[in-house]
Design a protein around this motif. Structure first.
Motif, PDB file in Angstrom:
ATOM      1  N   TRP A 457       0.847  -1.184   0.000  1.00  0.00           N
ATOM      2  CA  TRP A 457       0.000   0.000   0.000  1.00  0.00           C
ATOM      3  C   TRP A 457       0.883   1.235   0.000  1.00  0.00           C
ATOM      4  O   TRP A 457       1.745   1.377   0.855  1.00  0.00           O
ATOM      5  CB  TRP A 457      -0.908   0.025   1.233  1.00  0.00           C
ATOM      6  CG  TRP A 457      -1.917  -1.075   1.301  1.00  0.00           C
ATOM      7  CD1 TRP A 457      -1.846  -2.203   2.068  1.00  0.00           C
ATOM      8  CD2 TRP A 457      -3.158  -1.148   0.597  1.00  0.00           C
ATOM      9  NE1 TRP A 457      -2.956  -2.973   1.887  1.00  0.00           N
ATOM     10  CE2 TRP A 457      -3.795  -2.350   0.997  1.00  0.00           C
ATOM     11  CE3 TRP A 457      -3.803  -0.322  -0.323  1.00  0.00           C
ATOM     12  CZ2 TRP A 457      -5.039  -2.740   0.492  1.00  0.00           C
ATOM     13  CZ3 TRP A 457      -5.035  -0.707  -0.816  1.00  0.00           C
ATOM     14  CH2 TRP A 457      -5.647  -1.896  -0.421  1.00  0.00           C
ATOM     15  N   ASP A 548      -4.804  -8.904   4.433  1.00  0.00           N
ATOM     16  CA  ASP A 548      -4.204  -7.587   4.622  1.00  0.00           C
ATOM     17  C   ASP A 548      -3.727  -7.376   6.053  1.00  0.00           C
ATOM     18  O   ASP A 548      -4.367  -7.828   7.018  1.00  0.00           O
ATOM     19  CB  ASP A 548      -5.225  -6.502   4.264  1.00  0.00           C
ATOM     20  CG  ASP A 548      -4.615  -5.109   4.179  1.00  0.00           C
ATOM     21  OD1 ASP A 548      -3.396  -5.015   3.920  1.00  0.00           O
ATOM     22  OD2 ASP A 548      -5.360  -4.128   4.353  1.00  0.00           O
ATOM     23  N   HIS A 550      -4.197  -4.829   8.016  1.00  0.00           N
ATOM     24  CA  HIS A 550      -5.206  -3.787   7.770  1.00  0.00           C
ATOM     25  C   HIS A 550      -4.701  -2.362   7.977  1.00  0.00           C
ATOM     26  O   HIS A 550      -4.897  -1.496   7.123  1.00  0.00           O
ATOM     27  CB  HIS A 550      -6.442  -4.042   8.626  1.00  0.00           C
ATOM     28  CG  HIS A 550      -7.145  -5.313   8.298  1.00  0.00           C
ATOM     29  ND1 HIS A 550      -7.914  -5.472   7.170  1.00  0.00           N
ATOM     30  CD2 HIS A 550      -7.177  -6.512   8.937  1.00  0.00           C
ATOM     31  CE1 HIS A 550      -8.395  -6.702   7.124  1.00  0.00           C
ATOM     32  NE2 HIS A 550      -7.970  -7.350   8.186  1.00  0.00           N
ATOM     33  N   PHE A 555       0.483  -6.839   2.196  1.00  0.00           N
ATOM     34  CA  PHE A 555      -0.564  -7.860   2.137  1.00  0.00           C
ATOM     35  C   PHE A 555      -0.132  -8.980   1.205  1.00  0.00           C
ATOM     36  O   PHE A 555       0.848  -8.855   0.453  1.00  0.00           O
ATOM     37  CB  PHE A 555      -1.899  -7.269   1.680  1.00  0.00           C
ATOM     38  CG  PHE A 555      -1.883  -6.619   0.309  1.00  0.00           C
ATOM     39  CD1 PHE A 555      -2.169  -7.340  -0.847  1.00  0.00           C
ATOM     40  CD2 PHE A 555      -1.599  -5.264   0.180  1.00  0.00           C
ATOM     41  CE1 PHE A 555      -2.171  -6.733  -2.099  1.00  0.00           C
ATOM     42  CE2 PHE A 555      -1.599  -4.641  -1.073  1.00  0.00           C
ATOM     43  CZ  PHE A 555      -1.891  -5.383  -2.206  1.00  0.00           C
TER      44      PHE A 555
END
Length: 694
Positions: A457, A548, A550, A555
């Motif tokens: 991410w 994931d 989170h 992930f």
């Protein structure tokens, strides 16, 4: 000017969504060059390796309960029957995995693929419409009269083309709920007799505006039944394309959103293109503004190169404006209000417990074509919201809050919790395959036996109560919030095959995203295949499963389903025996039942059958087993599923919406039957004396 790609018949073997739906719903998005023309590092890294493979493939390809008169039950076998597409070998096996194990929550008679003008449910189940287009919502609303509509009446009635639906319990009143529903778009040719495309009268345009937005309606349940009955009362409200919303986050007050009617840039009139959504733990609804670009005219008048590039990135094009609201309201004409288009494309939050509250648009979550947003709460109370940008070659995002959830729905807790989605960090996803050299566009599994990999991410924007920080070089926080697609392009995310609904499993925390299709994948000038999007000219879509961290930045992922004809070599059903599954195509929305199964609704079934709702096993030997629970009437799309113990709720969107038909020549008469005009509706399905799938 974008160049139309309809140089050949794109309907053969692809989504059965009609062209007229494409006109009004998304402005013919799939018939144009995708607006993501970025040549980011990710694209360049994989393109070289893919070019030769694509050339070889192309060379090979060149060589070769009763509701009206139309209610029905499944004409299918017993609970062990399996439905096959007309394009499969026709084999039909018993349900269950290798050992024939039963799956809790999936014990129902499989509904066979069909093209009936009815909502087909399993044998032994009943159905009833909860509410349909035009039904009264607020006190004093008139009864619906198709031939005598008015903007004033529509603003008090249930809107058109319902999409997302959610049920929120009303505190202190057992059996009473707020039913919250998106009204995504209007198809004027099916709303008015004698309608002239792109030439609405002012009353027609204003009826259309009033038919958009969000409906909140109180409903009551009955003991021993899944039926829900609307209550026309003080708790209800209609939010339309003219209702005031408060803009929060970095975009609020910026020069990009100020207009002559709103020089402060903080109060926006209306919400449009509301597709899917979600419910928050604090009892509100979040809704995604998706295809907002095709409501504006005047894009051709914009000559500033920066402004034009920004419009192009979101697909603004005068040719695709079938609603023509700009003829009657200047704010929908970009030549008169150039910033108005920047005021749509946000996640909207509505508090149904207070019908007088002003809903919010959260710019901290980015401006995209949001399919919706769904929330997962970590062990320490951090809120993580996942969202997909629903267009070809767009990205998957998540928002991680910097505040924690407070329990309760009291005024203080609600005020705090409704600020949670205004501060935090917005991320975009990059996916890497484990065996990229084995992905050739054919859909063949790599040697590991599954499509899988890892991911990262990348932060785009961080917002706190003290201010906002851009995490993208060369862009301000305000620019990231308003022109999020351009910001994401700069950090090399993965171009996906139309990321639609995305939701975390409430128990395992695994995240499931429906990738509907992308028939431009691997074609000339477009992104090549990768392990997460493994098929050239992908017509049937896939469902990805993400494990994931989170609140973190890493992930792992794998493909749960690679959809399509189970008899085709390029499909994958989680490793389950493909002779024992229901064929699924073009996944759109995802939900979970109380037993932990995934449920998937479809949009545009490329197998040429009606769209439907499917239960999918996620664990054990039955992982990937897919069973069709219902199908919607012809021309319709299955939306907004709610899967409970006592009932399943679906939104039946655009019934009868097929080319060469209109209000003057209806293709469907659902749900009232006879010679009635088709009306989008919310439907409840239940098993008398029993539980869903048990």
């Amino acid at each position: 000017m974008r160049v139309p790609l309809a140089l050949f018949d794109k309907t053969e073997g692809v989504s059965k969504r009609s062209r007229i739906t494409c006109h009004y719903k998304c402005g013919d998005a799939c018939w144009h060059q995708p607006p993501n023309t970025s040549d980011n590092a990710y694209f360049r890294d994989i393109a070289r390796a893919a070019v030769s493979r694509r050339s070889v493939l192309r060379g090979s390809a060149a060589a070769v309960v009763a509701v009206g008169a139309t209610s029905a039950l499944a004409a299918c076998g017993d609970n062990g029957s399996s439905a096959s597409s007309s394009t499969t070998s026709g084999s039909s096996g018993t349900s269950g995995g290798a050992a024939g194990a039963a799956v809790a929550g999936m014990n129902f008679a499989t509904v066979a693929p069909n093209t009936e003008d009815a909502l087909i449910v399993p044998e032994g189940y009943e159905q009833a419409v909860v509410i349909k287009w035009g039904d009264p919502v607020v006190p004093g609303a008139p009864a619906f009269d198709f031939d005598n509509q008015s903007p004033e009446a529509q603003a008090q009635q249930f809107g058109f083309n319902n999409d997302f639906a959610g049920l929120i319990p009303i505190e202190g009143q057992a059996g009473h709920f707020y039913l919250v529903v998106n009204q995504e778009y209007t198809t004027e040719e099916f709303m008015f007799k004698g309608y002239k495309p792109k030439e609405p009268t002012e009353p027609q345009a204003r009826i259309s505006m009033a038919a958009h937005g969000i409906t909140v309606v109180e409903v009551t349940s009955e003991n021993g039944s899944g039926k829900l009955t609307p209550v026309v009362g003080a708790r209800n409200r209609r939010l339309t394309a003219s209702s005031p919303f408060t803009l929060t986050g970095p975009a609020a007050g910026s020069d990009f959103v100020k207009t002559s009617a709103d020089p402060a840039g903080t109060t926006i009139l209306g919400t449009i293109g509301n597709c899917s959504g979600g419910l928050t733990p604090w009892g509100t609804m979040v809704s995604g503004e998706e295809n907002f670009n095709n409501y504006f005219t005047g894009a051709a008048s914009v000559t500033d190169p920066v402004a034009k590039e920004r419009l192009d990135r979101y697909g603004f094009d005068d040719e695709d404006n079938y609603h023509q609201w700009g003829k009657y309201e200047n704010r929908f004409d970009l030549s008169k209000e150039p910033n108005e288009g920047n005021r749509f494309g946000y996640i909207v939050e509505v508090n149904p417990h207070d019908p007088n509250s002003t809903p919010i648009k959260h710019s901290s979550m980015g401006r995209l074509k949001h399919e919706g947003a769904n929330i997962f709460v970590t062990g320490d109370g951090t809120v993580v919201a996942y969202t997909g940008d629903d267009q070809k070659f767009e990205y998957i995002y998540k928002f991680v809050s910097d505040k924690k959830v407070r329990p309760g729905v009291g005024a203080a807790s609600m005020q705090h919790n409704m600020s949670i989605l205004s501060t935090g960090t917005l991320y975009v996803a990059q996916l890497t395959g484990n065996q990229p050299d084995q992905i050739d566009g054919s859909g063949s599994l790599p040697s590991s036996g599954s499509f899988a990999g890892t991911g990262k991410w990348f932060p785009l924007l961080t917002v706190t109560d003290d201010g906002a920080e851009s995490r993208v070089e060369g862009m301000t926080a305000q620019e990231v919030a308003v022109f999020t697609r351009a910001a994401a392009d700069k950090v090399n995310p993965t171009k996906m095959d139309r990321p639609e609904d995305i939701e975390a499993h409430p128990v395992t925390g695994k995240v499931y995203c429906a990738l509907t299709n992308n028939d431009d994948r691997g074609t000339a000038g477009e992104a090549p295949v990768d392990e997460a999007n493994p098929r050239n000219e992908n017509k049937n879509g896939q469902v990805i499963e993400i494990t994931d961290d989170h609140a973190g930045t890493t992930f792992t992922w794998d493909l749960l389903l690679v959809c399509g004809d189970p008899a085709a070599a390029d499909t994958y059903y989680g490793g389950f025996d493909k002779t024992k599954v229901s064929p699924i195509s073009c996944p759109d929305n995802v939900a979970f039942d109380p037993h932990g199964n995934l449920w998937v609704s479809t949009d545009g079934n490329a197998l040429k059958n009606n769209d439907g709702l499917f239960a999918v096993a996620l664990e054990g030997e039955n992982r990937g087993q897919t069973k069709q629970f219902l199908t919607v009437p012809r021309g319709a799309e299955t939306c907004g599923p709610i899967i409970g113990t006592d009932r399943v709720i679906v939104c039946v969107q655009h019934p009868g919406e097929e080319d060469e038909y209109s209000a003057d020549k209806p293709y469907s008469n659902w749900p009232e039957g006879g010679n009635a005009q088709p009306r989008p509706a919310v439907v409840a399905v239940w098993k008398p004396g029993g539980q869903i799938g048990v």
